[in-house]
Design a protein around this motif. Structure first.
Motif, PDB file in Angstrom:
ATOM      1  N   LEU A 145      -3.986 -16.479  41.917  1.00 30.99           N
ATOM      2  CA  LEU A 145      -3.039 -17.469  41.400  1.00 30.99           C
ATOM      3  C   LEU A 145      -1.626 -17.010  41.724  1.00 30.99           C
ATOM      4  N   VAL A 146      -0.701 -17.944  41.722  1.00 33.56           N
ATOM      5  CA  VAL A 146       0.709 -17.646  41.964  1.00 33.56           C
ATOM      6  C   VAL A 146       1.531 -18.242  40.829  1.00 33.56           C
ATOM      7  N   ILE A 169      -9.559 -11.930  38.844  1.00 35.60           N
ATOM      8  CA  ILE A 169      -8.270 -12.630  38.893  1.00 35.60           C
ATOM      9  C   ILE A 169      -7.193 -11.707  39.449  1.00 35.60           C
ATOM     10  N   ILE A 170      -6.548 -12.160  40.522  1.00 38.01           N
ATOM     11  CA  ILE A 170      -5.375 -11.483  41.073  1.00 38.01           C
ATOM     12  C   ILE A 170      -4.158 -12.355  40.796  1.00 38.01           C
ATOM     13  N   GLU A 171      -3.171 -11.790  40.120  1.00 35.62           N
ATOM     14  CA  GLU A 171      -1.927 -12.516  39.840  1.00 35.62           C
ATOM     15  C   GLU A 171      -0.891 -12.175  40.910  1.00 35.62           C
ATOM     16  N   ASP A 172      -0.599 -13.141  41.760  1.00 38.89           N
ATOM     17  CA  ASP A 172       0.507 -12.995  42.697  1.00 38.89           C
ATOM     18  C   ASP A 172       1.777 -13.293  41.909  1.00 38.89           C
ATOM     19  N   SER A 173       2.409 -12.225  41.460  1.00 40.57           N
ATOM     20  CA  SER A 173       3.623 -12.335  40.641  1.00 40.57           C
ATOM     21  C   SER A 173       4.860 -11.972  41.442  1.00 40.57           C
ATOM     22  N   ALA A 174       4.787 -12.185  42.752  1.00 40.19           N
ATOM     23  CA  ALA A 174       5.901 -11.843  43.646  1.00 40.19           C
ATOM     24  C   ALA A 174       7.207 -12.466  43.184  1.00 40.19           C
ATOM     25  N   GLU A 175       7.111 -13.675  42.622  1.00 44.55           N
ATOM     26  CA  GLU A 175       8.304 -14.423  42.233  1.00 44.55           C
ATOM     27  C   GLU A 175       8.572 -14.354  40.732  1.00 44.55           C
ATOM     28  N   ALA A 176       7.730 -13.631  39.986  1.00 40.76           N
ATOM     29  CA  ALA A 176       7.730 -13.783  38.528  1.00 40.76           C
ATOM     30  C   ALA A 176       8.058 -12.509  37.764  1.00 40.76           C
ATOM     31  N   LEU A 177       8.640 -11.498  38.404  1.00 44.94           N
ATOM     32  CA  LEU A 177       9.037 -10.315  37.659  1.00 44.94           C
ATOM     33  C   LEU A 177      10.097 -10.717  36.630  1.00 44.94           C
ATOM     34  N   GLY A 178       9.831 -10.406  35.368  1.00 43.89           N
ATOM     35  CA  GLY A 178      10.742 -10.802  34.298  1.00 43.89           C
ATOM     36  C   GLY A 178      10.276 -12.009  33.514  1.00 43.89           C
ATOM     37  N   SER A 179       9.201 -12.660  33.972  1.00 47.06           N
ATOM     38  CA  SER A 179       8.643 -13.810  33.257  1.00 47.06           C
ATOM     39  C   SER A 179       7.540 -13.323  32.318  1.00 47.06           C
ATOM     40  N   TYR A 180       7.571 -13.827  31.078  1.00 46.80           N
ATOM     41  CA  TYR A 180       6.520 -13.459  30.134  1.00 46.80           C
ATOM     42  C   TYR A 180       6.275 -14.601  29.153  1.00 46.80           C
ATOM     43  N   GLY A 195      -4.431 -10.631  34.318  1.00 48.89           N
ATOM     44  CA  GLY A 195      -5.620 -10.652  35.155  1.00 48.89           C
ATOM     45  C   GLY A 195      -6.092  -9.248  35.502  1.00 48.89           C
ATOM     46  N   ASP A 196      -7.005  -9.148  36.459  1.00 53.55           N
ATOM     47  CA  ASP A 196      -7.515  -7.834  36.852  1.00 53.55           C
ATOM     48  C   ASP A 196      -6.452  -7.005  37.555  1.00 53.55           C
ATOM     49  N   ILE A 197      -5.673  -7.640  38.426  1.00 53.57           N
ATOM     50  CA  ILE A 197      -4.629  -6.944  39.179  1.00 53.57           C
ATOM     51  C   ILE A 197      -3.424  -7.872  39.322  1.00 53.57           C
ATOM     52  N   GLY A 198      -2.236  -7.302  39.186  1.00 54.13           N
ATOM     53  CA  GLY A 198      -1.001  -8.052  39.407  1.00 54.13           C
ATOM     54  C   GLY A 198      -0.197  -7.428  40.524  1.00 54.13           C
ATOM     55  N   VAL A 199       0.499  -8.259  41.294  1.00 56.18           N
ATOM     56  CA  VAL A 199       1.267  -7.775  42.446  1.00 56.18           C
ATOM     57  C   VAL A 199       2.680  -8.350  42.394  1.00 56.18           C
ATOM     58  N   TYR A 200       3.673  -7.491  42.577  1.00 52.85           N
ATOM     59  CA  TYR A 200       5.082  -7.891  42.623  1.00 52.85           C
ATOM     60  C   TYR A 200       5.652  -7.633  44.012  1.00 52.85           C
ATOM     61  N   SER A 201       6.710  -8.361  44.328  1.00 51.08           N
ATOM     62  CA  SER A 201       7.394  -8.200  45.612  1.00 51.08           C
ATOM     63  C   SER A 201       8.871  -7.932  45.382  1.00 51.08           C
ATOM     64  N   PHE A 202       9.451  -7.110  46.267  1.00 53.94           N
ATOM     65  CA  PHE A 202      10.883  -6.818  46.204  1.00 53.94           C
ATOM     66  C   PHE A 202      11.565  -7.182  47.514  1.00 53.94           C
ATOM     67  N   ASN A 203      11.099  -8.267  48.121  1.00 52.27           N
ATOM     68  CA  ASN A 203      11.743  -8.778  49.326  1.00 52.27           C
ATOM     69  C   ASN A 203      13.198  -9.143  49.008  1.00 52.27           C
ATOM     70  N   ALA A 204      13.994  -9.339  50.025  1.00 54.08           N
ATOM     71  CA  ALA A 204      15.437  -9.492  49.828  1.00 54.08           C
ATOM     72  C   ALA A 204      15.818 -10.689  48.963  1.00 54.08           C
ATOM     73  N   ASN A 205      14.972 -11.727  48.921  1.00 51.75           N
ATOM     74  CA  ASN A 205      15.350 -12.906  48.148  1.00 51.75           C
ATOM     75  C   ASN A 205      14.791 -12.893  46.730  1.00 51.75           C
ATOM     76  N   LYS A 206      14.070 -11.824  46.341  1.00 56.16           N
ATOM     77  CA  LYS A 206      13.487 -11.760  45.004  1.00 56.16           C
ATOM     78  C   LYS A 206      14.538 -11.387  43.966  1.00 56.16           C
TER      79      LYS A 206
END
Length: 397
Positions: A145-146, A169-180, A195-206
């Motif tokens: 999910l995203v 469940i994998i949570e694509d939280s690339a855009e959601a750091l700080g959301s709760y 979920g089972d695993i969550g993933v964050y991204s720190f790309n330049a536009n995040k």
């Protein structure tokens, strides 16, 4: 008077105090995949989102690849994914020779939980703890999910579905750091930690950036152990170069972590700015006929990463693409929604289920400037451009 510079869509908000960290990496020589800032950044992020541990990696995409790998997704398996997302969410499924099944979105742009449940009930069989797709005969093992644009998914419903069908469940939280979440079963829980695993991204536009890089979290420590192991070329004995599996060079650099360790200290301030600017936009856009600023869920504290405006051609007078061109010509950087993934060339043969609402968003949505260093004056310029490009619509009796 404002100059004619470009108002960017979403750019990093960096301050010069970060130079002390960068200076230390240069002076110590720890500029690559070792150094104290990696551990420091991992610890800070884990504390921020409320988990015991986080494992850094080369990118959010790498994190998703590792997540799928340790959840035993491989050739002959299927994974349910959203069609409305950036393609990096889906590509790692193909890296492992598995196949995606595309799901529609709801009004929040996130995966439609009702259609997901309908698909599993009507198009699949469930026996002996396995979900099998009636159409393909393949086992569906997981859902990615995203939390699109930082707007949290309905995790209560999703986790009920997970338990019913024994799915990972994998949570694509690339855009959601700080959301709760503020209410319900997961009140106080951050996106990425349910979920089972969550993933964050720190790309330049995040919302915070390391120039690149990602982070993986999980409440299952054995999964994180395996992810960390695979991310360093599956090296069992670093002295004698013993490798017991096929691994990857998916490590974060110390320079990236030096940025991240400083950036995460400013994260709450960035979220406050995002929310303030969103509300400034909302107050004005609500008065422009034919434009609708999409909302964030009120039972959550969303990070308000991206601002999305729907354009109703019949009421606004011009369509989304024409507005997009005019704003760009006025030095206001904007973008359309991603092309839906099930329509992309590598995925034309993959199954999709009742894609309807996502098509409407794809055709009519525009993202407007949302950087955390956006000035009020810049917002006013964008608002005036949105007002100025509206055409008088002639209506018959």
């Amino acid at each position: 008077m404002r100059d004619s510079r470009m108002i960017p869509l979403s750019v990093p908000n960096l301050s010069m105090d970060i130079l002390d960290n960068i200076k230390e990496t240069i002076e110590t020589g720890w500029v690559s995949t070792g150094g104290r800032f990696i551990k420091e950044f991992e610890e800070k992020l884990a504390e921020y989102v409320g988990v015991k541990r986080a494992v850094s990696c080369q990118s959010g995409t790498a994190g998703l690849h590792l997540a799928l790998r340790v959840l035993d997704i491989g050739e002959g398996d299927e994974v349910i994914v959203p069609t409305l997302t950036f393609i990096a969410t889906v590509n790692p499924v193909k890296y492992l020779n598995a196949e995606p099944i595309f799901m529609d979105c709801d009004d929040t742009l996130n995966m439609d939980m009702n259609k997901l449940e309908e698909f599993l009930e009507n198009q699949c069989t469930y026996a002996d703890g396995k979900v099998v797709n009636k159409k393909t005969g393949k086992q569906i093992k997981a859902i990615i999910l995203v939390h699109v644009f930082g707007n949290p998914v309905d995790m209560e419903k999703l986790m009920t579905i997970k338990e019913k069908y024994n799915l990972r469940i994998i949570e694509d939280s690339a855009e959601a750091l700080g959301s709760y979440y503020l209410e319900g079963k997961y009140a106080g829980k951050h996106c990425g930690t349910i979920g089972d695993i969550g993933v964050y991204s720190f790309n330049a536009n995040k919302i915070i950036t390391t120039g690149g890089g990602g982070m993986v979290v999980s409440n299952h420590q054995e999964l994180l152990d395996e992810i960390e192991f695979l991310s360093v070329q599956a090296k069992t004995d670093s002295l004698h170069f013993i490798h017991d599996d096929i691994g990857y060079n998916y490590r974060m650099t110390n320079i990236q972590a030096a940025y991240g360790s400083a950036q995460i200290d400013r994260l709450e301030g960035f979220v406050e700015t995002k929310i303030r600017n969103y509300n400034l936009y909302k107050e004005e856009i609500e008065g422009i006929e034919g434009l609708t600023l999409l909302h964030f869920r009120e039972d959550t504290r969303a990070n308000h990463w991206f601002y999305s405006v729907m354009v109703d051609k019949e009421r606004y007078g011009i369509d989304r693409d024409e507005l997009l061109r005019r704003l760009i010509d006025s030095n206001i950087q904007t973008r359309p929604l991603w092309r839906l993934i099930h329509k992309q060339k590598p995925y034309l043969d993959n199954e999709s289920y009742r894609i309807e609402k996502a098509l409407i968003f794809e055709e009519n949505l525009i993202n407007i400037p949302c950087s955390t260093n956006l000035e009020v004056e810049d917002i006013e310029v964008v608002i005036e451009a949105l007002k100025g490009n509206k055409k008088t619509v002639m209506r018959g009796d």
